[in-house]
Design an enzyme around this catalytic site. Structure first.
Site, PDB file in Angstrom:
ATOM      1  N   ASP A  73     -37.586  27.471  28.411  1.00 50.60           N
ATOM      2  CA  ASP A  73     -36.608  26.784  29.257  1.00 50.60           C
ATOM      3  C   ASP A  73     -36.530  27.376  30.659  1.00 50.60           C
ATOM      4  OD1 ASP A  73     -35.608  29.087  27.920  1.00 50.60           O
ATOM      5  OD2 ASP A  73     -33.584  28.568  28.550  1.00 50.60           O
ATOM      6  N   LYS A 185     -28.464  25.656  24.864  1.00 51.07           N
ATOM      7  CA  LYS A 185     -28.439  27.081  25.185  1.00 51.07           C
ATOM      8  C   LYS A 185     -27.672  27.311  26.475  1.00 51.07           C
ATOM      9  CE  LYS A 185     -31.149  30.578  27.364  1.00 51.07           C
ATOM     10  NZ  LYS A 185     -32.404  30.919  28.014  1.00 51.07           N
ATOM     11  N   GLU A 225     -25.248  32.883  23.889  1.00 52.24           N
ATOM     12  CA  GLU A 225     -26.109  33.968  24.384  1.00 52.24           C
ATOM     13  C   GLU A 225     -25.370  34.895  25.346  1.00 52.24           C
ATOM     14  OE1 GLU A 225     -30.423  34.729  26.607  1.00 52.24           O
ATOM     15  OE2 GLU A 225     -29.765  32.680  26.198  1.00 52.24           O
ATOM     16  N   GLU A 227     -25.971  38.007  26.891  1.00 48.89           N
ATOM     17  CA  GLU A 227     -27.034  38.996  27.067  1.00 48.89           C
ATOM     18  C   GLU A 227     -26.507  40.270  27.724  1.00 48.89           C
ATOM     19  OE1 GLU A 227     -31.459  39.648  29.100  1.00 48.89           O
ATOM     20  OE2 GLU A 227     -30.541  37.644  29.098  1.00 48.89           O
ATOM     21  N   LYS A 267     -27.476  34.255  20.060  1.00 48.51           N
ATOM     22  CA  LYS A 267     -28.695  34.809  20.676  1.00 48.51           C
ATOM     23  C   LYS A 267     -28.318  36.053  21.477  1.00 48.51           C
ATOM     24  CE  LYS A 267     -32.657  33.811  23.637  1.00 48.51           C
ATOM     25  NZ  LYS A 267     -33.451  32.790  24.373  1.00 48.51           N
ATOM     26  N   SER A 336     -35.693  34.464  19.342  1.00 53.31           N
ATOM     27  CA  SER A 336     -35.717  33.385  20.323  1.00 53.31           C
ATOM     28  C   SER A 336     -36.342  33.989  21.575  1.00 53.31           C
ATOM     29  CB  SER A 336     -34.296  32.860  20.611  1.00 53.31           C
ATOM     30  OG  SER A 336     -34.338  31.841  21.608  1.00 53.31           O
ATOM     31  N   TYR A 398     -33.599  33.851  35.504  1.00 48.21           N
ATOM     32  CA  TYR A 398     -34.392  32.744  34.983  1.00 48.21           C
ATOM     33  C   TYR A 398     -34.499  31.652  36.038  1.00 48.21           C
ATOM     34  CZ  TYR A 398     -34.311  34.655  30.272  1.00 48.21           C
ATOM     35  OH  TYR A 398     -34.484  35.454  29.167  1.00 48.21           O
TER      36      TYR A 398
END
Length: 398
Positions: A73, A185, A225, A227, A267, A336, A398
């Site tokens: 993604d 997500k 998620e 992180e 995640k 993932s 990202y």
């Protein structure tokens, strides 16, 4: 299309129940407040009830033995950086060619249960003119979609970030469902060197909870998620302490927003030392810390824990996952991965049509290795030198 059969909505915890009833010890709620709360619960759970059985089924499909998620993604800008690393221009045609290579790898569905797509990919066709979504479904891979709009500075914090994208999310998730996506997500981050501040942690948790509730209302299983970035010189104990606070906050707000735990996937980052720490952790140490944290913070109703790689090398991410699956867990503990599945594959392809088969073979080998790790049967034999290369990038976006 939503399933016609309905699943009875799961009980929803209010704040007092989530903190083990501590407020009830001091004051018995009035009958009026009970009525109001019960009415609110009925109203909030009713919206997702038409998708409840489908959400549970989708989550269980993704969290199936020996399979995990291919995260592909990357935004067009980030995909451009990947293409640039092999000397390719960032054009739609080149992005299409690379994504076609990934989704059409023969037998990928044996190891991959879900694929997270960028919006362009969800609506894109392969180089052969077939919809990417249809190619995935034919491989028994559930299509997913990245729905956040990226990180922006969090005003009033210690140079930290928050994740935007809640505006218009309901209409976007409904459209993504119609296009064939069945899970979503949302990635938010917490930085240890920058605090983390209570403001940043609360903002991250609340955003994830609102996104999860909206996604379920549209029929999409939300990947939650939070992180914990690898950036920093901190030790593994510091990572554990921060993650413990973050996960507690996340699940508190998920409960407050009436998110059905049976219809989500988590995640998280593995519990490791900071990437710049002098102390390194063995896979056994990473597994011990991470599993302890899972047992202390994650309800067993959650079907799957799909770890992100976060800049670990391909080999490191696989070894750590394997160590966590040496004994039965209450959840499906899997992967993932983005770079930890794609790095060697991308280099092998190099943008050349004659290398597509070799690149797909490399992707399948990496996927199979992580499939074995999910089953606790990975040995590490025959790994290439490329698989051992670290992929940490300070301040990675990202």
């Amino acid at each position: 299309m939503a399933s016609t059969s309905l699943l009875k909505a799961s009980p929803v915890l209010d704040k007092s129940e989530w903190v083990k009833g501590q407020s009830v010890l001091f004051r018995q709620p009035s009958s009026a407040s009970v009525v109001l709360r019960n009415r609110a619960t009925a109203l909030t759970t009713r919206a997702a009830s038409s998708y409840a059985d489908e959400l549970v089924k989708t989550a269980k499909t993704i969290a199936s033995p020996g399979r995990g998620i291919l995260a592909m993604d990357e935004s067009n800008a980030t995909c451009g950086k990947r293409l640039d690393s092999i000397g390719l221009e960032n054009t739609e045609a080149n992005r299409q060619a690379y994504r076609t290579l990934l989704v059409s790898a023969p037998g990928l569905g044996q190891y991959i249960s879900g694929a997270i797509l960028f919006e362009e990919t969800l609506y894109q066709s392969t180089t052969e003119g077939k919809k990417m979504v249809d190619v995935l479904v034919e491989q028994n891979i559930v299509p997913g979609i990245k729905v956040d709009k990226g990180l922006v500075p969090l005003v009033g914090s210690n140079n930290e970030s928050w994740c935007q994208g809640l505006d218009g999310l309901s209409s976007r998730t409904a459209a993504y469902y119609q296009q064939g996506a069945r899970f979503a997500k949302w990635r938010t981050v917490v930085s240890i060197p920058n605090g983390p501040s209570a403001l940043a942690v609360k903002e991250a948790a609340w955003g994830l909870a609102r996104y999860a509730a909206i996604s379920q209302d549209s029929g999409l299983v939300p990947i939650v998620e939070p992180e914990i970035l690898l950036d920093g010189e901190h030790d593994i104990d510091r990572t554990y302490d921060v993650a413990e606070k973050v996960w507690a906050e996340v699940f508190f707000y998920l409960a407050q927003n009436n998110v059905m735990f049976e219809g989500i996937l988590l995640k998280p980052s593995m519990v490791t030392p900071g990437a710049e720490s002098k102390d390194r952790a063995t896979p056994e140490q990473v597994a011990a810390y991470t599993l302890k944290l899972l047992r202390n913070r994650i309800p067993p109703a959650v079907p799957g824990i799909m770890f992100l790689s976060g800049g670990q090398s391909e080999l490191e991410a696989t070894l750590n996952l394997n160590a966590m699956n040496q004994a039965p867990n209450p959840w499906h503990v899997s992967f993932s991965y983005a770079r930890a599945l794609q790095n060697t594959c991308l280099k092998t392809w190099g943008g050349r049509a004659e290398n597509v088969n070799a690149a797909q073979t490399t992707l399948l080998a990496r996927a199979k290795a992580n499939s074995l790790a999910q089953l606790g049967k990975y040995t590490g034999e025959g790994e290439s030198e490329e698989a051992k290369e670290g992929m940490f990038v300070k301040g990675y976006t990202y």
